[in-house]
Scaffold this motif. Structure first.
Motif, mmCIF file in Angstrom:
data_model
loop_
_atom_site.group_PDB
_atom_site.id
_atom_site.type_symbol
_atom_site.label_atom_id
_atom_site.label_comp_id
_atom_site.label_asym_id
_atom_site.label_seq_id
_atom_site.Cartn_x
_atom_site.Cartn_y
_atom_site.Cartn_z
ATOM 1 N N ILE A 92 0.799 -0.962 0.037
ATOM 2 C CA ILE A 92 0.012 -0.152 0.003
ATOM 3 C C ILE A 92 0.875 1.099 0.123
ATOM 4 N N ARG A 93 0.570 2.027 -0.784
ATOM 5 C CA ARG A 93 1.305 3.211 -0.792
ATOM 6 C C ARG A 93 0.940 4.518 0.143
ATOM 7 N N ASP B 187 4.755 0.263 7.683
ATOM 8 C CA ASP B 187 3.352 0.584 7.536
ATOM 9 C C ASP B 187 2.315 -0.332 6.942
ATOM 10 N N ASN B 188 2.813 -1.137 6.276
ATOM 11 C CA ASN B 188 1.910 -2.264 5.515
ATOM 12 C C ASN B 188 1.573 -3.308 6.547
ATOM 13 N N GLN C 35 -3.008 -10.177 1.162
ATOM 14 C CA GLN C 35 -2.472 -9.579 -0.154
ATOM 15 C C GLN C 35 -1.238 -8.772 0.246
ATOM 16 N N LEU C 36 -1.342 -8.036 1.395
ATOM 17 C CA LEU C 36 -0.217 -7.270 1.843
ATOM 18 C C LEU C 36 1.094 -8.199 2.108
ATOM 19 N N PHE C 37 0.723 -9.466 2.782
ATOM 20 C CA PHE C 37 1.823 -10.443 3.132
ATOM 21 C C PHE C 37 2.396 -11.047 1.973
ATOM 22 N N GLY D 145 11.463 -6.033 11.292
ATOM 23 C CA GLY D 145 10.116 -6.281 11.994
ATOM 24 C C GLY D 145 8.986 -6.600 11.487
ATOM 25 N N ALA D 146 8.786 -6.285 10.065
ATOM 26 C CA ALA D 146 7.516 -6.225 9.407
ATOM 27 C C ALA D 146 6.946 -7.734 9.453
#
Length: 721
Positions: A556-557, A580-581, A599-601, A646-647
């Motif tokens: 995500i932008r 952020d994502n 979807q982000l993963f 850490g994401a």
């Protein structure tokens, strides 16, 4: 952190080159870090950031390794899996030796290895001779130390500098001293083994005779010393062993994760080792420094969010962060540093310029969100650890943080947390998007303060709820009730004042006149993980965030495509940030939008496959993902960066709906899902209080089965489907 730190418009990070084309290699240990080129040298090229740094000062600014006055040829270069060692394989070019004989290209293998330990850089060069005749070789090292503050390296011009003192040479060492304007005498000491045949303040020449099939070693030690400190003279192998034990100690503290997907395991391992490299020991415990090279220091916001990302994995990180920030909590009002009683640190810097006040960041408090995040993390940490003794120590600091929120953070009493800088030299924007141009109205005009950011109100909402729970533990029922009432009112007002029906999104912020900035930004997505959004608005926001105007295919932008000021190459106005994502993914899962979280993963997983070392950078450009093409890297991104590393752990937590409550000794999985690229996951040595458990998770169609393989102590596992 910002692309351009505006302090009287003086501080810029030069962008004449970038990490993508310089191919730099990074090491860090404690207060020391180094940026080398791919050969292991230090060159004044590209952005000019290469060097060996300690406590905000570059001690070694040039290093060049030559054989018979020529640079060796590069074979390969990498930082090892655990991030302790830079390994460079080199060979000789065609050489004419001093005795007139020729040495053909590729006759020598030169293995160059470096590591950092206790403010020193240790280097060994192993020379293996594969030629047919014995040779006598001359190796030259050219070096220099400019003792520039890191803000000078970043581009700031100073009116005056300290004094370079004359170099001093011994039989086997050279000392380059510098007396700073802060009164500190800094010294770079370089020791050689064997003894050089020639040594000066600029170079040293060593000679080795080596026969066919033989090996020889050269050793160098670079010490970054202050005042009367002595250079370490320990053996390379002994010092490296001590460095390894430090890393092994970190690994022993946390849950071990493995999966059925080798590439995902590489991402996990690199992320974990990046965090270990960024860990710095403080008197209060572990603190993850933000990133290398520009942010190798303690940042409040970054440390708090990194601790939150890794809380389920290892609560000791959160304890260290909370302890450090409590110890550095502002005690008085100081406009020059944006400090007010009870406020939590934005960043702290060491070095000559910070000591002299030439920059305000020696101990700087210009962050509106560090204080609510401090309270939020404290509550989450207590649930994870159940440590009442430390909570007792922390409690006065939590109350002072609350007092700051209510007395200073909300000056007009409307219930919102706002910021406006007091320091003429401080940050204009004081949320996580702290570029000067990151908060604006739909027409592009800048928002005037005091500014209330949408995600910060979410942090405040969660902070009040967490503090209410802690107040109950501490026996203060009145405080608990008051915080819950304030949280409910905040949530109600937030929907009224921030929701933009035409955008299907929360406004980026309210300006000083309480006008909403009707801009669709990723800040709104972070409102999901704190729970301040209503289910109806969360559903609409989730669809918006995964639409093509926001979701690039990689993530995500920060700003929706088509918005005023949108630029996919901008630091905060169109780029994609992994942390952020991950926060948005956690929020999507909280509202039952796990498939969208996946979807982000999946986007960030494929990004990890494309970038060097499987290391997610601080950010990357927001260009649309196209078939057969990789991501477009941002030229100034820090790599490694703590909250980028850490994401992956927060994404895994979001996927599994993982919650750990040490007070009830339960591990809970709410509607667990595994992304399409993962079939099985193993957790080993997952600690809850004094108990431990090993778990196996496996996909069965759309379902996930969870089995306990081993249990030591009382731990319950609850799965909600």
């Amino acid at each position: 952190m910002d692309e351009i730190i505006q302090v009287k418009d003086q501080y810029y990070i030069q962008a004449a080159s970038c990490l993508a084309d310089d191919r730099t290699r990074v090491l860090k240990q404690g207060e020391t870090f180094a940026v080398f080129d791919c050969r292991g040298d230090i060159q004044p090229i590209g952005r000019g950031e290469q060097g060996l740094y300690h406590e905000g000062t570059r001690f070694l600014s040039r290093l060049e390794f030559l054989i018979e006055n020529q640079r060796p040829l590069l074979l390969s270069s990498t930082v090892n899996e655990r991030n302790e060692l830079l390994a460079v394989d080199l060979t000789n070019p065609d050489l004419v030796l001093a005795d007139g004989n020729e040495l053909p290209r590729g006759s020598l293998h030169l293995f160059r290895s470096k590591f950092l330990w206790q403010r020193h850089c240790f280097e060994r060069i192993r020379i293996c001779h594969f030629g047919a005749e014995p040779v006598t070789l001359h190796f030259r090292f050219r070096f220099d130390g400019d003792f520039r503050d890191i803000f000078e390296v970043r581009g700031m011009q100073r009116q005056a500098r300290g004094q370079r003192l004359p170099a001093r040479t011994d039989r086997d060492a050279v000392k380059l001293p510098y007396r700073g304007r802060d009164g500190v005498r800094r010294q770079l000491q370089i020791c050689f083994e064997p003894d050089p045949i020639q040594i000066s303040g600029e170079s040293a020449e060593l000679q080795l005779s080596i026969g066919p099939g033989e090996e020889r070693n050269l050793y160098l030690t670079f010490g970054c010393l202050n005042d009367a400190e002595l250079c370490r003279t320990g053996c390379y192998d002994v010092e490296f062993g001590a460095s390894l034990r430090r890393m092994e100690g970190y690994r022993a503290q946390h849950c071990a994760i493995s999966t059925s997907k080798g590439h995902f395991n590489e991402w996990l391992e690199r992320s974990l080792d990046d965090l270990h490299m960024l860990f710095t020991e403080t008197p209060q415990g572990i603190y993850p420094y933000a990133g290398v090279p520009w942010y190798s220091t303690s940042f409040g916001r970054d440390g708090l969010l990194t601790a939150l990302q890794t809380l389920w994995l290892n609560p000791a990180i959160a304890r260290g962060v909370l302890g450090f920030l409590a110890a550095h909590q502002a005690a008085e009002h100081c406009p020059e540093t944006d400090a007010e009683p009870g406020k939590i640190l934005h960043e702290t810097r060491r070095g000559e310029m910070a000591a002299l006040g030439e920059i305000p960041f020696g101990r700087y408090y210009g962050s509106v969100d560090s204080t609510p995040l401090f309270l939020l993390l404290a509550g989450a940490w207590f649930r994870r650890s159940g440590d009442r003794d430390f909570l007792q120590q922390l409690w006065p600091h939590l109350l002072r943080a609350l007092e700051w929120i209510e007395r200073y953070g909300d000056r007009d009493g409307d219930g919102y947390l706002e910021y406006q800088r007091q320091s003429a030299d401080g940050l204009v924007q004081q949320g996580w998007k702290d570029s000067w141009d990151s908060v604006f109205h739909a027409d592009g005009s800048p928002a005037r303060g005091p500014i209330a950011l949408c995600e910060v109100q979410g942090y405040l909402y969660a902070a009040r709820r967490e503090l209410a729970g802690l107040a109950e533990v501490m026996g203060d029922d009145e405080l608990a009730a008051r915080q819950l009432r304030a949280a409910r009112q905040l949530r109600k007002n937030f929907q009224r004042d921030f929701w933009c029906e035409e955008l299907s999104c929360y406004a980026l912020a309210l300006d000083g006149n309480k006008r909403p900035c009707r801009v669709a930004a990723s800040n709104a997505g972070q409102c999901l993980f704190t729970g301040i959004a209503t289910p109806e608005q969360a559903a609409r926001l989730a669809e918006k965030l995964l639409s093509p105007e926001f979701f690039s295919g990689w993530g995500i932008r920060t700003l929706a495509e088509g918005s005023t000021r949108y630029n996919p190459m901008a630091y905060h106005n169109g780029s994609v940030w992994p942390h952020d994502n991950a926060l948005i993914a956690l929020g999507l899962a909280r509202y039952g939008r796990t498939r969208q979280a996946m979807q982000l993963f999946e986007g960030l997983y494929h990004l990890a496959l494309q970038v060097e070392l499987c290391r997610l950078p601080e950010l990357f450009c927001g260009f649309r993902r196209l078939p057969g093409q990789g991501p477009v890297l941002y030229p100034l991104a820090c790599s490694p960066q703590a909250w980028a590393a850490g994401a992956v752990f927060q994404l895994l937590q979001a996927s599994l709906g993982l919650e750990i409550d040490a007070t009830s000794r339960k591990i809970r999985f709410r509607h667990p899902v595994l992304p399409p690229f993962l079939d099985e996951v193993w957790f080993r040595n997952l600690q809850v209080g004094n108990a431990r458990i090993d778990l196996h998770l496996a996909r069965y169609g759309e379902d996930v089965g969870i089995n306990a393989l081993h249990r030591d102590g009382e731990i319950g596992v609850v799965v909600e489907k």
